[in-house]
Design an enzyme around this catalytic site. Structure first.
Site, PDB file in Angstrom:
ATOM      1  N   ASP A   1       3.400  -0.432  11.573  1.00  0.00           N
ATOM      2  CA  ASP A   1       2.932   0.894  11.178  1.00  0.00           C
ATOM      3  C   ASP A   1       2.315   1.538  12.408  1.00  0.00           C
ATOM      4  O   ASP A   1       1.608   0.871  13.173  1.00  0.00           O
ATOM      5  CB  ASP A   1       1.902   0.789  10.054  1.00  0.00           C
ATOM      6  CG  ASP A   1       1.573   2.154   9.452  1.00  0.00           C
ATOM      7  OD1 ASP A   1       2.121   2.464   8.376  1.00  0.00           O
ATOM      8  OD2 ASP A   1       0.774   2.888  10.042  1.00  0.00           O
TER       9      ASP A   1
ATOM     10  N   ASP B   1       0.797  -1.234   0.000  1.00  0.00           N
ATOM     11  CA  ASP B   1       0.000   0.000   0.000  1.00  0.00           C
ATOM     12  C   ASP B   1       0.825   1.277   0.000  1.00  0.00           C
ATOM     13  O   ASP B   1       0.329   2.343  -0.369  1.00  0.00           O
ATOM     14  CB  ASP B   1      -0.948   0.017   1.209  1.00  0.00           C
ATOM     15  CG  ASP B   1      -0.222  -0.009   2.548  1.00  0.00           C
ATOM     16  OD1 ASP B   1       1.023  -0.091   2.566  1.00  0.00           O
ATOM     17  OD2 ASP B   1      -0.898   0.037   3.596  1.00  0.00           O
TER      18      ASP B   1
ATOM     19  N   ARG C   1      -2.089  12.686   9.873  1.00  0.00           N
ATOM     20  CA  ARG C   1      -0.808  13.289  10.255  1.00  0.00           C
ATOM     21  C   ARG C   1      -0.514  14.417   9.284  1.00  0.00           C
ATOM     22  O   ARG C   1      -0.825  14.331   8.101  1.00  0.00           O
ATOM     23  CB  ARG C   1       0.285  12.204  10.216  1.00  0.00           C
ATOM     24  CG  ARG C   1       1.540  12.531  10.946  1.00  0.00           C
ATOM     25  CD  ARG C   1       2.360  11.265  11.189  1.00  0.00           C
ATOM     26  NE  ARG C   1       1.879  10.517  12.349  1.00  0.00           N
ATOM     27  CZ  ARG C   1       2.171   9.252  12.612  1.00  0.00           C
ATOM     28  NH1 ARG C   1       2.919   8.562  11.778  1.00  0.00           N
ATOM     29  NH2 ARG C   1       1.711   8.678  13.709  1.00  0.00           N
TER      30      ARG C   1
ATOM     31  N   SER D   1       5.651   8.030  13.005  1.00  0.00           N
ATOM     32  CA  SER D   1       5.425   6.689  12.479  1.00  0.00           C
ATOM     33  C   SER D   1       6.288   5.656  13.188  1.00  0.00           C
ATOM     34  O   SER D   1       7.200   5.975  13.947  1.00  0.00           O
ATOM     35  CB  SER D   1       5.714   6.662  10.975  1.00  0.00           C
ATOM     36  OG  SER D   1       7.111   6.645  10.755  1.00  0.00           O
TER      37      SER D   1
END
Length: 761
Positions: free
Chosen positions: A171, A106, A453, A649
């Site tokens: 993640d 992704d 974010r 992150s």
């Protein structure tokens, strides 16, 4: 609970349903034998029921102090972080993963021409990465989700999340699954390797922030506004070391996907994770996503899936959902929170240009069917009145299931009729994968997004792009207005006939009436049981993939002649330490990606970004260049940092890179949780000023040595002796650390992976 009518074929839930019998038995042992029937929060119930060996805790468990050794149920990895996780797992000597795991492609799809074209371009430009990940998945029995199948967190919610389970994800927004009652924690790849290699995964028992929800959201407010509001209260480090645990009557008014949105953005306040109690909406969502078996088993174990009465929370917050209005957060930090009723004043006060260049909705945070149907209710009004967006309008479906359902139900057609562009089922602009063409280089501009974010440079590599976070509904109305000062609750637009037009409040369905569409069968996951004969594909002389070499063990002595490479001032996120965007291509090549180390960091000595003095040459250079020069000349170096170093992150590259370039320790006012753990995993010693004012005493070029690394023990201070590089003045400061006994062994061995490999062989 909801009745079941015409359910689609059930998924195989064998590896999805938590082992409730075993978990409740473990919990009963811990609660009765160890904690003497102490009332527990939901998060504690889930964590303690997953203890690797509950008998090890005869001395009790104390929030914020006791290290827990846990056995997660599942691991999920996205393609950017999976590369390093797999490269590390290859060194563990395991034939298959010990727990179910999945890889999701992704992150490596750049948004540019639109969904299909962008996926095809990514498949070509990232072929060696996707081939590597797919071959590793086949070899180790990992589910492989192809490019275009969806964003990791949405796929997990639709397929793998289960109430009461424990999952690790590589993640930081892994807590998204908390919307389905799961304790899901963002980690670095080395932590994922622990779980996949059947090594107890360690975390300090978190403290708990109890958040009671009363009332219900007004028509213009959404679950996104709950967490945007809360971020303003807690700030980006207010949740560090804590789990956010929601409860109260307001919970029952929220959709499962709405709770996932709230859980997702708990990461923005530094929380370990977020969790909600089992609810009707979770039952309905599980059923509609073909996991009725999980829903029924969760219902049978409902008492396990909520907090005990009279539980004590370390902090308590009460929110009345009825009083929460839409919020807009930013720019440049997710905790700068403003109610929409006051936002026009803020725009004027700061002198910002009253213009919205682009509106972007979707992403892992806000791409549910409910989000999209509410947005379409607004877009339909604009379409009827002949009003078009005043800037670019991009829509990112979270998964192929959502995309296909939107298309079947006519939502896509309406969004495209008003000028919206459908992007790939991928992260795209949210993580900087955006080939933006509507602005000049470094042009000051504002965008509104429903992302999670908004750090500077993050979305389009432009330091002057102000990203304001809001709900998909607010983003949509404001792109039609084209003005930052627009408030859809009070302000009017001019329609095609020159008449004033006001948006009616949005509405939408929580779940599709016809069920979710199947989508493209070619995007179903590739699932194998593991094949030891499969060769993992790493091309020779690749610039993007590189086998890892183990880091050297600690030399056994105190550190001497360590040079301060840089004293970092202010916010230093993992985006600053290891930038994404164009650098994502090197996530599997430690040597090459190390060339971006700290390029976003602000040097406190000269107030310049990515500029430090090379004390060996006397010349200025960029940070990774000088770090590499020091390494080549056998000069070990350190970083001195401000508060919440490593915020953001879960990317472990921010730890791997500094270790690779020769940094054995970092001294900071405080660390973000995930990054501190990642540093420990890679053999870097994270130290915290006992008196944060001592930060002011340091400068780049100072020479330090340690007292206390030899004989390092949990809770034992480390003394730092400092020699000023310009005056030869000497002084000492005291630092502390959070290293456990096991983590000290990681440090001694050079990394946690070295310890695992040593034990296994």
């Amino acid at each position: 609970m909801a009745s079941v009518v015409n359910r689609p074929p059930e998924k195989d839930c064998t590896d999805i349903t938590p082992p409730y019998t075993k978990l409740t038995q473990n919990l009963a042992f811990v609660q009765q034998k160890i904690l003497k029937d102490k009332p527990l929060s939901l998060a504690e119930k889930i964590l303690y029921s997953h203890l690797y060996d509950p008998r090890e805790y005869d001395g009790g468990i104390v929030r914020g102090e006791t290290y827990l050794k846990l056995k997660p149920d599942r691991v999920a990895m996205q393609d950017a972080s999976a590369q390093m996780a797999i490269l590390q797992f290859m060194l563990a000597g395991m034939p298959t993963t010990a727990v179910p795991a999945s890889i999701h492609c992704d992150h490596l799809i750049e948004a540019f021409q639109g969904a299909n074209k962008d996926v095809k371009a990514a498949e070509i430009s990232n072929k060696e990465i996707f081939d590597f990940l797919q071959s590793a998945a086949e070899k180790y029995g990992i589910a492989f989700w192809k490019p275009g199948s969806g964003i990791i967190h949405q796929i997990v919610l639709e397929n793998y999340a289960a109430p009461g389970g424990l999952m690790l994800g590589t993640d930081s927004h892994t807590p998204n699954a908390g919307g389905l009652g799961m304790v899901a924690i963002g980690v670095g790849g080395a932590d994922a390797v622990d779980a996949m290699a059947d090594i107890p995964w360690e975390i300090k028992a978190p403290k708990i922030i109890g958040i009671k929800l009363n009332g219900s959201l007004s028509k213009w407010s959404s679950p996104k506004d709950v967490i945007l509001n809360l971020a303003g209260k807690l700030t980006v480090r207010g949740g560090t070391g804590h789990v956010l645990e929601y409860f109260g009557p307001g919970v029952d008014t929220l959709s499962c996907t709405g709770m996932a949105t709230i859980s997702n953005m708990g990461a923005e306040v530094g929380a370990t994770t977020t969790v909600f109690p089992f609810s009707n909406s979770m039952y309905s969502y599980l059923t509609e996503t073909r996991r009725h078996t999980v829903a029924e088993e969760a219902l049978k174990n409902a008492s396990y899936l909520k907090a005990d009465s009279n539980v004590h929370y370390d902090q308590y917050i009460e929110l009345n959902l009825s009083e929460i209005e839409p919020h807009i957060n930013g720019p440049f930090t997710p905790d700068l929170s403003t109610p929409i009723s006051k936002f026009a004043e803020v725009v004027a006060k700061n002198g910002w240009k009253d213009e919205v260049k682009a509106g972007l909705i979707g992403s892992c945070t806000n791409s549910s069917y409910q989000d999209m149907s509410r947005v379409v209710s607004l877009a339909s009004q604009a379409l009827d009145k002949g009003i078009q967006p005043k800037g670019k309008f991009f829509i990112t479906p979270g998964s192929e299931q959502i995309r296909a359902t939107m298309e079947r139900d006519g939502q896509t057609e309406i969004l495209e009729q008003v000028g919206g562009k459908i992007l790939a089922n991928a992260c795209g602009p949210c993580i900087g994968q955006w080939k933006r063409t509507d602005i000049k280089e470094n042009e000051e501009n504002a965008i509104l997004t429903s992302f999670n974010r908004n750090f500077r440079n993050r979305n389009d590599n432009n330091p002057n792009t102000m990203n304001f976070l809001a709900s998909p509904e607010i983003v949509t109305t404001m792109i039609f207005a084209g003005k930052l000062s627009f408030n859809p609750m009070t302000d009017a637009l001019i329609d095609k006939d020159g008449e004033p037009f006001k948006f009616q409040s949005p509405h939408g369905d929580e779940l599709p009436h016809q069920g979710f569409a199947d989508g493209n069968e070619d995007l179903e996951p590739i699932i194998t049981v593991g094949n030891s004969s499969t060769k993992i594909t790493i091309p020779e002389n690749s610039s993007r993939l590189q086998k890892l070499e183990p880091f050297s063990p600690w030399h056994g002595n105190e550190f001497k002649e360590l040079k301060v490479l840089v004293k970092v001032k202010g916010k230093c996120t993992t985006d600053h330490i290891s930038a994404a965007g164009p650098w994502l291509k090197y996530k599997g090549h430690l040597e090459n990606i190390s060339n971006n180390t700290l390029i976003g960091a602000l040097n406190a000595d000269n107030e310049k970004i990515n500029v430090v003095k090379n004390d060996l040459t006397g010349k200025d250079g960029n940070i990774p260049e000088v770090a590499r020069y020091y390494k080549e000349n056998n000069v070990p170096w350190i970083i001195v940092a401000d508060h919440n170093y490593g915020e953001g992150s879960a990317r472990e590259h921010a730890a791997l890179q500094v270790r690779y370039l020769g940094c054995p320790l970092i001294i900071s006012k405080s660390f973000a949780r995930i990054h501190e753990t990642n540093l420990k995993k890679q053999g870097v010693l994270p130290l915290v000023f006992k008196d944060e004012k001592d930060y002011e005493l340091f400068s780049g070029g100072d020479i330090i040595e340690t007292v206390g690394v030899v004989g390092l023990e949990p809770g034992k201070d480390v003394i730092i002796r400092v020699k000023k590089h310009e005056t030869d003045k000497e002084f000492e400061v005291v630092t502390k650390h959070t290293m456990s006994k096991d983590q000290i062994e990681w440090f001694k061995m050079g990394s946690a992976l070295n310890l695992i490999a040593n034990q296994r062989f």
